[in-house]
Design an enzyme around this catalytic site. Structure first.
Site, PDB file in Angstrom:
ATOM      1  N   ASP A  24      13.189 -36.025  33.897  1.00  0.00           N
ATOM      2  CA  ASP A  24      13.231 -37.391  33.399  1.00  0.00           C
ATOM      3  C   ASP A  24      14.396 -38.156  34.017  1.00  0.00           C
ATOM      4  OD1 ASP A  24      12.106 -39.243  31.226  1.00  0.00           O
ATOM      5  OD2 ASP A  24      14.250 -39.266  30.761  1.00  0.00           O
ATOM      6  N   ASN A  25      14.099 -39.310  34.586  1.00  0.00           N
ATOM      7  CA  ASN A  25      15.134 -40.212  35.117  1.00  0.00           C
ATOM      8  C   ASN A  25      16.190 -39.512  35.969  1.00  0.00           C
ATOM      9  OD1 ASN A  25      14.167 -42.655  34.057  1.00  0.00           O
ATOM     10  ND2 ASN A  25      15.144 -42.280  32.089  1.00  0.00           N
ATOM     11  N   GLU A  75      10.688 -38.009  38.069  1.00  0.00           N
ATOM     12  CA  GLU A  75      10.229 -39.195  37.357  1.00  0.00           C
ATOM     13  C   GLU A  75      11.261 -40.292  37.576  1.00  0.00           C
ATOM     14  OE1 GLU A  75       9.944 -41.979  33.831  1.00  0.00           O
ATOM     15  OE2 GLU A  75      11.594 -40.622  34.300  1.00  0.00           O
ATOM     16  N   LYS A 120      14.730 -43.294  16.160  1.00  0.00           N
ATOM     17  CA  LYS A 120      13.855 -44.460  16.263  1.00  0.00           C
ATOM     18  C   LYS A 120      12.610 -44.260  15.399  1.00  0.00           C
ATOM     19  CE  LYS A 120      16.228 -46.897  19.236  1.00  0.00           C
ATOM     20  NZ  LYS A 120      15.705 -47.290  20.545  1.00  0.00           N
ATOM     21  N   LYS A 144       5.195 -41.527  21.584  1.00  0.00           N
ATOM     22  CA  LYS A 144       6.627 -41.301  21.776  1.00  0.00           C
ATOM     23  C   LYS A 144       7.380 -41.367  20.449  1.00  0.00           C
ATOM     24  CE  LYS A 144       8.570 -43.681  25.058  1.00  0.00           C
ATOM     25  NZ  LYS A 144       8.888 -44.843  25.918  1.00  0.00           N
ATOM     26  N   TYR A 145       6.801 -42.035  19.440  1.00  0.00           N
ATOM     27  CA  TYR A 145       7.523 -42.259  18.187  1.00  0.00           C
ATOM     28  C   TYR A 145       6.756 -41.804  16.943  1.00  0.00           C
ATOM     29  CZ  TYR A 145       9.818 -45.308  21.545  1.00  0.00           C
ATOM     30  OH  TYR A 145      10.441 -45.795  22.667  1.00  0.00           O
ATOM     31  N   GLN A 166      20.029 -35.577  28.711  1.00  0.00           N
ATOM     32  CA  GLN A 166      20.660 -36.555  27.836  1.00  0.00           C
ATOM     33  C   GLN A 166      20.711 -35.909  26.456  1.00  0.00           C
ATOM     34  OE1 GLN A 166      17.732 -39.361  28.929  1.00  0.00           O
ATOM     35  NE2 GLN A 166      16.392 -38.978  27.175  1.00  0.00           N
ATOM     36  N   ASP A 191      19.886 -43.756  20.165  1.00  0.00           N
ATOM     37  CA  ASP A 191      19.595 -42.361  19.834  1.00  0.00           C
ATOM     38  C   ASP A 191      19.811 -41.415  21.017  1.00  0.00           C
ATOM     39  OD1 ASP A 191      17.485 -43.564  21.206  1.00  0.00           O
ATOM     40  OD2 ASP A 191      15.951 -42.329  20.244  1.00  0.00           O
TER      41      ASP A 191
END
Length: 670
Positions: free
Chosen positions: A388-389, A417, A257, A530-531, A317, A352
């Site tokens: 995360d998640n 989270e 991204k 984040k990017y 992930q 991604d």
């Protein structure tokens, strides 16, 4: 004619005591309650029997490393409710249960005292007591048995009623009898319950999140662990004890991204740290631009020297070019055309990122590998993980994984989270997560804050769910903060740091009042870290760092703010003013917090305090010392006036002190 009860059930049939309503007990004992080391835990239960006999409940407990149970008597509270306490002196797991029996000695002695008072006691009454004492002698050790037998004999042989009274009611005899109770028909609670004991940081912590790649002092240059070391004194000076990093692993190149989450990356775009894995490695590797594993180790050591622990983000992930994708393609779900299913939350697409398939045929191999990720970083000195998640991964995996890790390293903590449905968030906490994010970022009004925090801290939820209050995260720039007003940031910070014994901020954006959304109606930051890389001027004149430093010092100096258990909201007749107290068990530290929820206007009102519940004299003055400004107010009675200006200091953090007059001290409050 009905048959007689089976011999095997005769003792159970004579176990007349009922034990129910045990607390803490999570889902019938399916899950453990949570506490931190050195806490004193109070166990309660409803314990009663038929008729009017006295009962003796005892609390049994032991650490998982102990072979034998320890035992303490329980004390009567009210309405058949009993309580017992023990101290959780070790990390790990404790088991506890309750036994109780009809105590004929206590019943006899109680009734005898009533008969003596009424002058109706007779020799037969003392013969009954003598039999009870003789029976106890049969259960006692040699020296105690001889003493009890002598008392039984003396009680039988006495003709003088006064002498019999003296023997029967002697405190020493009573103490000895209580040491050898008749427990043949004791009721044993039908399960052993558990408590997980975590480090104090599970209950009381202040987190500071920053992106290591944005830590460079030079604009446009990628940060390194050495740059992060240079920033640690700043974080330590602010008073934080946990530094949390987003993922530090290699970032995928396929479908990377671009800035502001654009689908196509431009040359030089650094990608999202949550798109984990590339040719350089995956979850057990470090992004080469940050440094080496040795560099990371030095950073962890430097943080520890400053009293800071490092928390790492673990996101299960994979980027499309993660080594797992080639080595274990069966860990990912394939679509009908043979391609791997990327992550989606329609209409959002995350090309991604590939999610793991927890219905994989090789689920056991995948579980072991994922657990080994935690074990790898534990070996590097990490003891805190922000996951995360976790709600998008299988629940059985978390229960197995966290339990296995904490069995070996009980000091490890896990932050969940999971901004999802309440029942899902609570289930994750039951499965083992030490702390949890909450809905706090979106609770702005007085009623919704009061209702939500009461649920989290004053119901059974508090036995297993430890909230961590965050006013912002890299994903969450709330509408309240998008106003950009300094007062709005101060209000949300003061709420998080006082309502929550655990809280965190995503900085430097928070203290530097970063408030620009990527677009109207979005909670994403414009030019999000984040990017892309960002450069921050930590000495910006309007920074909130002075307020943050002061509040963290106040939290450290006041034990009342180091727990959520005794949070209580109080009436104030203004919906823009929120008022609550926190205190210690012994009332030695009482903190009253009043906050103006309106970032635009001065608000005032009369706060009403339950002085009796706070152990404050209704008829004597008491001091309200503002720990933010240093001001001292002399209050008296239940109703006192408060006025808060959001443009200066939108809150009071008041230490309430009783009036104590002495001849030697000018200061009358302590």
């Amino acid at each position: 004619m009905s048959e007689s009860p089976a011999v095997s059930s005769q003792i159970e049939g004579r176990a007349r005591v009922i034990i129910e309503g045990v607390s803490p007990e999570i889902d019938g004992g399916r899950f453990p309650a949570k506490r931190s080391v050195d806490d004193k835990v109070q166990i309660e239960a409803d314990v009663f029997t038929d008729g009017h006999d006295s009962i003796s409940p005892v609390l049994l407990f032991k650490h998982s490393s102990e072979a034998s149970w320890r035992e303490v008597p329980m004390r009567f509270l009210i309405n058949d409710r009993w309580a017992g306490e023990f101290t959780l002196s070790q990390l790990g797991r404790y088991s506890f249960t309750i036994h109780a029996w009809v105590d004929h000695w206590i019943t006899w002695r109680r009734d005898l005292q009533k008969r003596i008072t009424a002058e109706t006691d007779a020799p037969l009454d003392y013969l009954i007591g003598a039999e009870l004492i003789a029976a106890a002698a049969g259960r006692a050790s040699k020296s105690d048995a001889d003493h009890l037998a002598a008392n039984s004999k003396n009680l039988r042989s006495q003709a003088n009623i006064a002498a019999m009274r003296e023997i029967a009611l002697a405190p020493a005899l009573n103490d000895l009898m209580l040491s050898y109770p008749d427990r043949r028909f004791a009721t044993k609670y039908d399960r052993n319950l558990e408590i997980v004991v975590d480090p104090v940081r599970a209950r009381f912590s202040a987190w500071y999140e920053f992106f290591p790649r944005s830590a460079s002092p030079e604009q446009g240059k990628h940060g390194t662990f050495a740059d992060c070391e240079a920033r640690l004194p700043y974080v330590a000076d602010l008073g934080f004890d946990v530094v949390y990093f987003p993922p530090i692993h290699p970032i995928g190149f396929e479908f990377r991204k671009g800035r502001n989450n654009t689908v196509t990356a431009e040359p030089g775009d650094v990608g999202s740290p949550w798109a984990i894995g590339a040719a350089d490695g995956g979850h057990k590797s470090i992004l080469v631009e940050l440094g080496t594993l040795d560099d990371f180790g030095r950073f962890v050591k430097k943080a520890s020297d400053l009293g800071i622990q490092i928390a790492l983000d673990i996101a299960f992930q994979a980027a499309p070019d993660h080594p797992y994708v080639k080595q274990h393609s069966n860990w990912f779900r394939k679509r009908p055309d043979g391609t791997i299913q990327y992550a989606e939350n329609p209409p959002k697409k995350y090309q991604d990122i590939y999610p793991f398939d927890f219905e994989s045929e090789d689920w056991t191999g995948m579980w072991e590998e994922l657990k080994s990720v935690f074990e790898f970083w534990i070996a590097q000195g990490v003891r805190i993980f922000r996951v995360d998640n976790p709600h998008t991964k299988a629940f059985p995996f978390w229960e197995w994984c966290i339990s296995a890790i904490k069995a070996k390293t009980p000091e490890v903590l896990f932050l969940s989270e999971a901004f999802t449905r309440p029942k899902v968030m609570y289930r994750l906490a039951k499965l083992g997560f030490s702390q949890s994010y909450t809905y706090f970022p979106w609770r702005n009004g007085k009623y919704e804050i009061t209702e939500y925090l009461t649920e989290l801290t004053q119901t059974k939820v508090s036995e297993f769910f430890r909230p961590s209050q965050w006013p912002n995260t890299p994903d969450i720039l709330t509408e309240f903060l998008q106003s950009g007003k300094r007062s709005a940031f101060m209000i949300r910070y003061l709420l998080a740091a006082t309502l929550g014994s655990n809280y965190g901020i995503y900085g430097p954006p928070f203290e530097l009042l970063e408030s620009r959304p990527v677009r109207p109606g979005s909670e994403e930051y414009l030019d999000s870290e984040k990017y892309q890389l960002r450069h921050w001027d930590l000495n910006q004149p309007d920074s909130l760092k002075s307020l943050i430093k002061m509040v963290n010092r106040i939290r450290r100096e006041n034990p009342a703010l180091q727990s959520d258990r005794l949070l209580e909201f109080h009436t104030i007749q203004n919906d823009q003013l929120l008022c609550f107290t926190k205190r210690t068990d012994d009332f030695s530290n009482i903190i009253l917090v009043a906050i103006n929820l309106d970032p635009d206007r001065v608000q005032s009102g009369f706060v009403e305090l339950p002085l009796d519940k706070l152990k404050l004299d209704e008829n004597a003055p008491y001091q309200a010392h503002d720990l933010l400004t240093g001001a001292r107010y002399r209050w008296q009675g239940r109703r006192n006036y408060i006025e808060l200006n959001p443009f200066s200091v939108p809150a009071h953090i008041l230490c309430l002190r009783r009036h104590v007059r002495t001849e030697n001290d000018f200061e009358y409050f302590a």
